[in-house]
Design a protein around this motif. Structure first.
Motif, mmCIF file in Angstrom:
data_model
loop_
_atom_site.group_PDB
_atom_site.id
_atom_site.type_symbol
_atom_site.label_atom_id
_atom_site.label_comp_id
_atom_site.label_asym_id
_atom_site.label_seq_id
_atom_site.Cartn_x
_atom_site.Cartn_y
_atom_site.Cartn_z
ATOM 1 N N VAL A 50 0.801 -1.093 0.161
ATOM 2 C CA VAL A 50 0.018 0.039 0.123
ATOM 3 C C VAL A 50 0.838 1.176 -0.069
ATOM 4 C CG1 VAL A 50 -1.706 1.482 1.346
ATOM 5 C CG2 VAL A 50 -2.116 -1.271 0.982
ATOM 6 N N SER A 51 1.801 1.097 0.666
ATOM 7 C CA SER A 51 2.891 2.259 0.843
ATOM 8 C C SER A 51 3.449 2.593 -0.585
ATOM 9 C CB SER A 51 3.972 2.152 1.833
ATOM 10 O OG SER A 51 3.486 1.994 3.184
ATOM 11 N N GLU A 52 3.657 1.548 -1.362
ATOM 12 C CA GLU A 52 4.348 1.603 -2.594
ATOM 13 C C GLU A 52 3.296 2.172 -3.502
ATOM 14 O OE1 GLU A 52 5.333 -2.550 -3.416
ATOM 15 O OE2 GLU A 52 7.351 -2.349 -2.671
ATOM 16 N N LEU A 53 2.036 1.949 -3.519
ATOM 17 C CA LEU A 53 1.143 2.372 -4.221
ATOM 18 C C LEU A 53 0.957 3.827 -3.994
ATOM 19 C CD1 LEU A 53 -1.752 -0.261 -4.120
ATOM 20 C CD2 LEU A 53 -0.352 0.375 -6.028
ATOM 21 N N THR A 54 1.167 4.473 -2.694
ATOM 22 C CA THR A 54 1.033 5.965 -2.713
ATOM 23 C C THR A 54 2.093 6.747 -3.152
ATOM 24 O OG1 THR A 54 2.413 5.706 -0.369
ATOM 25 C CG2 THR A 54 0.001 5.248 -0.322
ATOM 26 N N GLU A 55 3.155 6.063 -3.850
ATOM 27 C CA GLU A 55 4.239 6.774 -4.536
ATOM 28 C C GLU A 55 3.935 6.637 -6.012
ATOM 29 O OE1 GLU A 55 7.774 5.047 -3.070
ATOM 30 O OE2 GLU A 55 7.229 5.059 -1.182
ATOM 31 N N ILE A 56 2.849 6.034 -6.396
ATOM 32 C CA ILE A 56 2.647 6.249 -8.047
ATOM 33 C C ILE A 56 1.373 7.284 -8.263
ATOM 34 C CG2 ILE A 56 1.675 4.655 -9.859
ATOM 35 C CD1 ILE A 56 2.846 2.101 -8.341
ATOM 36 N N ASP A 57 1.533 8.097 -9.079
ATOM 37 C CA ASP A 57 0.853 9.196 -8.941
ATOM 38 C C ASP A 57 -0.684 8.788 -9.560
ATOM 39 O OD1 ASP A 57 2.679 11.068 -8.442
ATOM 40 O OD2 ASP A 57 3.285 11.441 -10.479
ATOM 41 N N LYS A 58 -0.868 7.678 -10.467
ATOM 42 C CA LYS A 58 -2.097 7.292 -11.027
ATOM 43 C C LYS A 58 -2.885 6.802 -9.913
ATOM 44 C CE LYS A 58 -1.811 2.873 -13.015
ATOM 45 N NZ LYS A 58 -2.175 2.044 -14.276
ATOM 46 N N TYR A 59 -2.449 6.483 -8.724
ATOM 47 C CA TYR A 59 -3.295 6.042 -7.694
ATOM 48 C C TYR A 59 -3.406 6.766 -6.528
ATOM 49 C CZ TYR A 59 -2.150 1.464 -9.752
ATOM 50 O OH TYR A 59 -1.973 0.321 -10.668
ATOM 51 N N THR A 60 -2.804 7.853 -6.494
ATOM 52 C CA THR A 60 -3.090 9.089 -5.529
ATOM 53 C C THR A 60 -3.946 10.268 -5.949
ATOM 54 O OG1 THR A 60 -0.924 9.826 -6.007
ATOM 55 C CG2 THR A 60 -0.893 8.207 -4.304
ATOM 56 N N THR A 61 -4.358 10.739 -4.737
ATOM 57 C CA THR A 61 -5.043 12.194 -5.156
ATOM 58 C C THR A 61 -4.192 13.311 -4.842
ATOM 59 O OG1 THR A 61 -7.173 11.155 -4.518
ATOM 60 C CG2 THR A 61 -7.081 13.342 -4.601
ATOM 61 N N THR A 62 -3.992 14.104 -5.842
ATOM 62 C CA THR A 62 -3.068 15.277 -5.588
ATOM 63 C C THR A 62 -3.799 16.393 -5.690
ATOM 64 O OG1 THR A 62 -1.465 14.163 -6.850
ATOM 65 C CG2 THR A 62 -0.904 16.383 -6.734
ATOM 66 N N TYR A 63 -3.519 17.225 -4.698
ATOM 67 C CA TYR A 63 -4.135 18.496 -4.343
ATOM 68 C C TYR A 63 -3.099 19.652 -4.740
ATOM 69 C CZ TYR A 63 -7.490 15.754 -1.994
ATOM 70 O OH TYR A 63 -8.485 14.777 -1.626
ATOM 71 N N ILE A 64 -3.339 20.442 -5.541
ATOM 72 C CA ILE A 64 -2.497 21.759 -5.813
ATOM 73 C C ILE A 64 -2.925 22.902 -5.186
ATOM 74 C CG2 ILE A 64 -1.564 22.974 -7.753
ATOM 75 C CD1 ILE A 64 -2.120 20.648 -9.439
#
Length: 141
Positions: free
Chosen positions: A100-114
């Motif tokens: 799960v920690s590895e998944l959080t480092e892949i952009d397509k699996y995370t939500t990014t707030y700008i």
């Protein structure tokens, strides 16, 4: 912060769990009309012998239903993830955390707030127009 009444908490939680009125009624041995009365606030003082099975069926604490705590219960997906995690032995749990920690480092699996801020106190008309275009383009990022 808005305090939700017990009827709203019951209905919201039932909906969060994708549970029908009929399903909730069956879980606590009541009829669906009774559940509708609970959710509409037609029953003023709900007895504890109803609150206990209701809280178990909705997977929340009695305190949550009564409004003494605003701790949000787990979503259905969070429950599924936690249940699967708890079925693993220690080695499997460590591996699950790692993956799960590895998944959080892949952009397509995370939500990014700008976060973007623009101040136009001393901006020229040209700069203001550029800022407007930037904000319009944010949906494409």
């Amino acid at each position: 912060m808005v305090k939700l009444c017990i009827s709203t908490r019951i209905k919201n939680r039932r909906i969060e769990l994708d549970m029908t009125v009929e399903e909730l009624a069956a879980k606590i041995n009541k009829n669906k009309a009774t559940i509708y009365r609970y959710e509409n606030g037609d029953i003023g003082k709900m007895p504890y012998d109803v609150l206990e099975p209701l809280s178990k069926a909705l997977n929340v604490s009695v305190g949550y239903l009564l409004g003494s705590t605003d701790i949000k219960p787990l979503s259905k997906n969070e429950e599924k993830l936690l249940n699967n995690y708890n079925r693993l032995n220690n080695l499997g749990q460590k591996e699950a955390i790692k993956r799960v920690s590895e998944l959080t480092e892949i952009d397509k699996y995370t939500t990014t707030y700008i976060t973007m801020a623009a101040h136009n106190d001393d901006a020229s008309e040209e700069q203001i127009e550029l800022m407007k275009k930037d904000f319009e383009e944010m949906d494409k990022w």
